[in-house]
Write a protein that holds these residues in place. Structure first.
Motif, PDB file in Angstrom:
ATOM      1  N   SER A   1      36.771 -31.117  64.497  1.00  0.00           N
ATOM      2  CA  SER A   1      36.530 -31.029  65.931  1.00  0.00           C
ATOM      3  C   SER A   1      37.858 -30.934  66.683  1.00  0.00           C
ATOM      4  O   SER A   1      38.923 -30.821  66.081  1.00  0.00           O
ATOM      5  N   LEU A   2      37.768 -30.977  67.976  1.00  0.00           N
ATOM      6  CA  LEU A   2      38.954 -30.870  68.811  1.00  0.00           C
ATOM      7  C   LEU A   2      39.498 -32.256  69.146  1.00  0.00           C
ATOM      8  O   LEU A   2      38.739 -33.163  69.488  1.00  0.00           O
TER       9      LEU A   2
ATOM     10  N   PHE B   1      35.453 -35.121  72.041  1.00  0.00           N
ATOM     11  CA  PHE B   1      34.535 -34.220  71.349  1.00  0.00           C
ATOM     12  C   PHE B   1      33.883 -34.890  70.149  1.00  0.00           C
ATOM     13  O   PHE B   1      34.500 -35.704  69.448  1.00  0.00           O
ATOM     14  N   GLY B   2      32.636 -34.510  69.895  1.00  0.00           N
ATOM     15  CA  GLY B   2      31.967 -34.887  68.673  1.00  0.00           C
ATOM     16  C   GLY B   2      32.422 -33.997  67.525  1.00  0.00           C
ATOM     17  O   GLY B   2      33.229 -33.076  67.709  1.00  0.00           O
ATOM     18  N   GLN B   3      31.886 -34.244  66.341  1.00  0.00           N
ATOM     19  CA  GLN B   3      32.375 -33.568  65.146  1.00  0.00           C
ATOM     20  C   GLN B   3      31.843 -32.153  64.980  1.00  0.00           C
ATOM     21  O   GLN B   3      32.385 -31.389  64.216  1.00  0.00           O
ATOM     22  N   GLY B   4      30.772 -31.810  65.642  1.00  0.00           N
ATOM     23  CA  GLY B   4      30.275 -30.441  65.567  1.00  0.00           C
ATOM     24  C   GLY B   4      29.141 -30.261  64.582  1.00  0.00           C
ATOM     25  O   GLY B   4      29.057 -30.955  63.564  1.00  0.00           O
TER      26      GLY B   4
ATOM     27  N   TYR C   1      44.833 -29.019  72.980  1.00  0.00           N
ATOM     28  CA  TYR C   1      44.038 -29.618  71.918  1.00  0.00           C
ATOM     29  C   TYR C   1      44.487 -29.071  70.568  1.00  0.00           C
ATOM     30  O   TYR C   1      44.983 -27.946  70.455  1.00  0.00           O
TER      31      TYR C   1
ATOM     32  N   LEU D   1      42.478 -34.078  71.563  1.00  0.00           N
ATOM     33  CA  LEU D   1      43.424 -33.860  72.657  1.00  0.00           C
ATOM     34  C   LEU D   1      44.822 -34.297  72.242  1.00  0.00           C
ATOM     35  O   LEU D   1      45.007 -35.413  71.752  1.00  0.00           O
TER      36      LEU D   1
ATOM     37  N   GLN E   1      42.784 -28.398  66.708  1.00  0.00           N
ATOM     38  CA  GLN E   1      41.561 -28.344  65.911  1.00  0.00           C
ATOM     39  C   GLN E   1      41.962 -28.057  64.475  1.00  0.00           C
ATOM     40  O   GLN E   1      42.264 -26.913  64.109  1.00  0.00           O
TER      41      GLN E   1
ATOM     42  N   PHE F   1      29.456 -28.187  69.699  1.00  0.00           N
ATOM     43  CA  PHE F   1      30.090 -29.481  69.925  1.00  0.00           C
ATOM     44  C   PHE F   1      29.529 -30.124  71.187  1.00  0.00           C
ATOM     45  O   PHE F   1      29.362 -29.453  72.209  1.00  0.00           O
TER      46      PHE F   1
END
Lengths: 113, 112
Positions: A42-43, B102-105, A35, A45, A37, B89
């Protein structure tokens, strides 16, 4: 849960150079994931690495820029090639747990200058 | 496009109070959801998960609620402590797929 070790934990690199990040897992796993970031984000892939086959890349990521190796069931590398400042990010390795949750390494914080 | 997102980017809570972090998802095919906690300089840490055949799951001081009707996920943290300060997250896995989205956090800050 799996214990995942990444090396290096951080690096500062010159633009145009390449960096190879290592990911070591304490148990055999079928799939490993890489991943990215970006700062404050956010992460996302990059790719899925399977042992014995080529990695599967997500949209927006290509093998020439992020070549991946997966020589065995406990190890993988991600190379960030021909780096630019836009590649400054945290790069994270993860593996899938028994219940399909993902476990992550501590990440590699890359700064390109 | 399909996404997993959060309602609020930041949340401040007094120590000892309860906190609720929300997450919206758009893909009704998603069947597995996870909450992660990420502290500064560390990788995401698994907190709790829930499958789509459930609407609630409890852990130690944490509860995840899933509302499939409105595609909403929440994480409740009870009796917050300073160590709960982190970015949280949500992530979803879509049926049959291996990858997580994943969402933005949300950055949670616990005030003393």
């Amino acid at each position: 849960s799996a214990v995942i070790s990444q090396k290096p934990s951080r690096d500062i690199c010159q633009r145009g150079t390449s960096l190879t990040i290592q990911c070591q897992v304490d148990s055999q796993v079928t799939m490993m994931f890489w991943y990215r970031q970006q700062p404050g984000q956010s992460l996302t892939l990059i790719a899925t690495a399977n042992q014995g086959s080529e990695a599967t890349y997500e949209s927006g990521f290509v093998i020439d820029k992020f070549p991946i190796s997966r020589p065995n069931l406990t190890f993988s590398t991600l190379t960030v090639s021909n780096m630019s400042p836009e590649d400054s990010s945290i790069y994270l390795c993860s593996v899938e747990g028994l219940n399909t949750e993902a476990f992550f390494g501590q990440g590699t914080r890359l700064t390109v200058v | 496009g399909e996404s997993v997102g959060l309602h609020l980017p930041t949340l401040s809570v007094q120590e000892g109070d309860n906190s609720i972090i929300n997450c919206a998802y758009s893909n009704s095919a998603s069947d597995y959801f996870i909450w992660y906690k990420q502290e500064s300089g560390k990788g995401p840490q698994f907190i709790i998960d829930i499958r789509s055949n459930m609407d609630k799951r409890q852990g130690q001081r944490v509860t995840v609620l899933l509302n499939k009707t409105v595609k909403h996920l929440s994480l409740q943290i009870a009796a917050t402590q300073p160590g709960d300060s982190a970015v949280y997250f949500c992530a979803e896995k879509r049926g049959g797929a291996q990858k997580l989205v994943f969402g933005q956090g949300t950055r949670l800050t616990i005030n003393p």
